[in-house]
Write an enzyme that holds these catalytic residues in place. Structure first.
Site, PDB file in Angstrom:
ATOM      1  N   SER A 164     120.892 112.146 -37.399  1.00 51.68           N
ATOM      2  CA  SER A 164     120.436 111.113 -38.327  1.00 51.68           C
ATOM      3  C   SER A 164     120.346 109.747 -37.637  1.00 51.68           C
ATOM      4  O   SER A 164     119.702 109.623 -36.593  1.00 51.68           O
ATOM      5  CB  SER A 164     121.359 111.084 -39.544  1.00 51.68           C
ATOM      6  OG  SER A 164     120.851 110.255 -40.570  1.00 51.68           O
ATOM      7  N   HIS A 368     118.748 117.793 -44.518  1.00 56.09           N
ATOM      8  CA  HIS A 368     119.460 116.826 -43.683  1.00 56.09           C
ATOM      9  C   HIS A 368     120.914 117.239 -43.461  1.00 56.09           C
ATOM     10  O   HIS A 368     121.474 117.020 -42.384  1.00 56.09           O
ATOM     11  CB  HIS A 368     119.409 115.452 -44.353  1.00 56.09           C
ATOM     12  CG  HIS A 368     119.632 114.300 -43.437  1.00 56.09           C
ATOM     13  ND1 HIS A 368     118.683 113.867 -42.524  1.00 56.09           N
ATOM     14  CD2 HIS A 368     120.690 113.470 -43.267  1.00 56.09           C
ATOM     15  CE1 HIS A 368     119.148 112.834 -41.852  1.00 56.09           C
ATOM     16  NE2 HIS A 368     120.366 112.571 -42.272  1.00 56.09           N
TER      17      HIS A 368
END
Length: 393
Positions: A164, A368
């Site tokens: 991320s 994610h």
């Protein structure tokens, strides 16, 4: 009728009891720190302290292994290094340690394990202590940590696996301190974040208003956000109660923000996740991300025309020059990732000069969370990730 009601009550009670037993099995891991989890899962970790050029004291964990094969794990914005280990035997840190790598895990400034400074107190001087964005995390935290790992292992290069906004730090470092490109075997980006034009879900709803939100926080004197002690305590109070916590905190909020994969993030894992998350962040980081979205440019922090002229010599903040990020780069992208979207990753792929591997994960619901917290990383991630680490380390 009464028999049916009794049968329903028995079934409902049985489901409730089993759900609570599953949750209880995760409570121990929820309460353990990184070193506690490392010891429990058979690869004890040692602790190092790294002091940055601007005075922040970082905690760095290490699973000792083959010193010729160092791997540094870099978490994203709001978690800590716990994200790489709180899946236990199925986690990335334990998996790499089991394969003999010398595994290191950074904790970025201001997070749970790195909430210290040589002179500043985060509780009494929050405006000064939390005055940083991902730029400072990259040029100070990541560079100092890389140097420490290379010193301790007596190596010239290491491999970096980031997630991320942890990937953002790699691109900023390679751009702003190009000499560090030569210190990295390969920079592996899980859910890469540089451009944010195509963010989806709740994040896509919030991003257009993020500058206004962070401005309001500044007016209220709020500099630390998503802290482990404050926000985390509240979330644990709300989200640990099952099945309510899973239905609301995970299925509605987390999946709505990061992408939906109920197979990868099951109810029993909820207490473990919120036992370690969030780890801490700053208002300024979110303000910087809001600027990236609004200007659709991967650029330095925008302080306003006057201060920009003073700092950068230009009225607008300069873009990070991705052509200078010459390290070998591997990009891993999930189709169900609402933050690190495929479209934004493809733009990044075209902007970086030395991408040696680009993978859109075959599992269609890869979100994610699946890159670091996924229940099925051994099936859906590691068969693609581990060969890249092995090839370049």
């Amino acid at each position: 009728m009464y028999l049916r009601l009794l049968l329903f009550a028995v079934i409902a009670g049985d489901i409730f009891v089993h759900s609570q037993l599953s949750v209880l099995s995760g409570l121990e891991d929820a309460a353990l720190t990184y070193t506690g989890l490392a010891a429990k899962y058979g690869h004890p970790a040692t602790t190092y302290k790294v002091t940055t050029e601007d005075g922040y004291i970082l905690t760095l964990f290490r699973h000792p292994g083959n010193t010729s094969r160092p791997v540094l794990l870099v978490h994203g914005n709001t978690p800590t290094s716990d994200c790489f280990i709180d899946r236990g035997k199925g986690s990335l840190a334990i998996t790499l340690a089991g394969l003999g790598y010398d595994v290191w895990a950074i904790n970025i400034r201001g997070t749970r394990y790195s909430r210290s400074h040589v002179t500043l107190n985060p509780d009494t001087q929050p405006k000064q202590f939390f005055n940083y964005s991902f730029y400072e995390e990259a040029v100070y935290d990541l560079s100092a940590t890389i140097d420490r790992v290379l010193t301790e292992t007596a190596q010239k290069k290491l491999t970096v696996v980031s997630h991320s906004v942890g990937t953002t730090l790699l691109y900023v470092l390679g751009s702003e301190k190009p000499e560090y490109n030569d210190k990295i075997n390969v920079g592996i980006s899980l859910a890469p974040i540089a451009f944010l034009k195509n963010v989806r879900g709740y994040a896509g709803i919030i991003l257009p208003y993020l500058l206004e939100i962070t401005s309001l926080f500044a007016d209220l004197g709020i500099e630390e956000v998503f802290s482990y002690e404050k926000t985390g305590t509240l979330l644990r109070l709300i989200c640990d109660a099952q099945p309510f916590g899973y239905e609301v905190c995970v299925k509605i909020v987390l999946f709505g923000a990061l992408g939906v994969d109920s197979n990868g993030f099951e109810m029993a894992y909820t207490p473990t996740f919120f036992g370690h998350y969030p780890g801490g962040s700053t208002r300024k980081i979110f303000q910087h991300l809001g600027q990236v979205y609004k200007r659709d440019k991967f650029a330095n922090f925008d302080y306003g025309e006057d201060k920009n002229l003073q700092l950068y010599g230009t009225s607008e903040p300069p873009d990070f020059d991705l052509s200078k990020v010459t390290m070998k780069t591997a990009l891993f992208v999930g189709e169900e990732d609402y933050l690190g979207t495929v479209k934004d990753a493809e733009r990044l792929n075209q902007s970086l000069p030395n991408v040696v591997y680009y993978q859109v994960m075959p599992y269609k619901n890869f979100s994610h969370t699946d890159f670091v917290w996924g229940r099925q990383m051994a099936q859906n991630l590691f068969p693609y990730l581990l060969p890249v680490i092995d090839k370049y380390t």
